[in-house]
Design an enzyme around this catalytic site. Structure first.
Site, mmCIF file in Angstrom:
data_model
loop_
_atom_site.group_PDB
_atom_site.id
_atom_site.type_symbol
_atom_site.label_atom_id
_atom_site.label_comp_id
_atom_site.label_asym_id
_atom_site.label_seq_id
_atom_site.Cartn_x
_atom_site.Cartn_y
_atom_site.Cartn_z
ATOM 1 C CG HIS A 84 60.947 -33.355 -3.856
ATOM 2 N ND1 HIS A 84 61.739 -34.574 -3.637
ATOM 3 C CD2 HIS A 84 61.249 -32.792 -2.800
ATOM 4 C CE1 HIS A 84 62.347 -34.420 -2.372
ATOM 5 N NE2 HIS A 84 62.022 -33.216 -1.738
ATOM 6 C CD GLU A 105 61.177 -35.699 -9.511
ATOM 7 O OE1 GLU A 105 61.161 -34.898 -8.527
ATOM 8 O OE2 GLU A 105 62.261 -36.489 -9.706
#
Lengths: 156, 156
Positions: free
Chosen positions: B53, B55
């Site tokens: 992902h 982040e």
């Protein structure tokens, strides 16, 4: 290998790799039909990666080996109840089932934040210890719309 | 760069990399004192890694660049409210603050599981959709004890 043998493999990694200085006392394996397809152990301090928990490492190895971002049909065995990061990763990886040995309270007793983290996640963003600030929502929505409109998108 | 400019950089990544076929419409940057030290975008389907992902990718790059498993003193900017995996990763990385634009409901409307995942995590293990089986706890505790007794352990 049966379930107990697979969980014992995870437990053995938790001891062996921790003693070798790789990181915290956590091990995990991913298996398909009783055969190990990924092994992981905590490598946060040795690889300087706060996301390198045992389960994450095992999932990434299993995906590399199977050539897929989905581990549907596989199960994961962890020496300890997964922290929220790893539990969510297990969901995203579409694993069928989690087997674990020690609990989040055992991890907390050994000095790890898992239990506090579970408490924090259930709070609304504004009530959490970690400050969360929202802005510019309108500017972010076009990417979401463009995704839905993308004919060749690969869903996951 | 000020907060708005950093968040706009994350939003730009969410659009640009999604259109390039890298993965879902999500971007993130990690900054220290207004300077970007890590960039990330969703690469789940392109890198065959369900944990990739935006982040997580940004955190891993920032840690590599800063040579540390702690991002204390840094802030993260995400085009969308972090999913539970990323939110927990942000805790583990010791980031000071989260800035985000779109919400978990916007992500859900675009077909992502974030909101359901938040609901699942608050349930006790036995009540979750994903089956969780505990066993062999006694065999896992010695590694926890050995960790506490390890004089040269590096805490994280």
């Amino acid at each position: 290998m049966n379930h107990d043998a697979l969980l014992r493999e995870a437990i053995q990694l938790s001891m062996e790799k921790m003693l070798a200085g790789e990181g915290g006392p956590f091990g995990a394996v991913v298996a398909r039909g009783g055969e190990i397809v990924g092994r992981g152990w905590n490598q946060v301090t040795s690889s300087l990666d706060p996301t390198a928990h045992a389960e994450i490492v095992a999932i990434r190895e299993a995906c590399r080996r199977l050539g897929s971002f989905s581990l549907e049909g596989c199960e994961i065995y962890s020496s300890c109840e997964p922290c929220p990061m790893c539990l969510a990763a297990i969901h995203w990886a579409r694993l069928d089932r989690i087997h674990y040995a020690a609990t989040r309270d055992d991890a907390a007793a050994a000095g790890f934040d898992d239990s506090r983290l579970y408490d924090q996640l259930v709070l609304p963003p504004a009530a959490r210890e970690l400050p969360m600030v929202q802005s510019l929502r309108d500017e972010a929505l076009p990417a979401m719309d463009a995704w839905r409109a993308k004919a060749d998108r690969v869903e996951y």
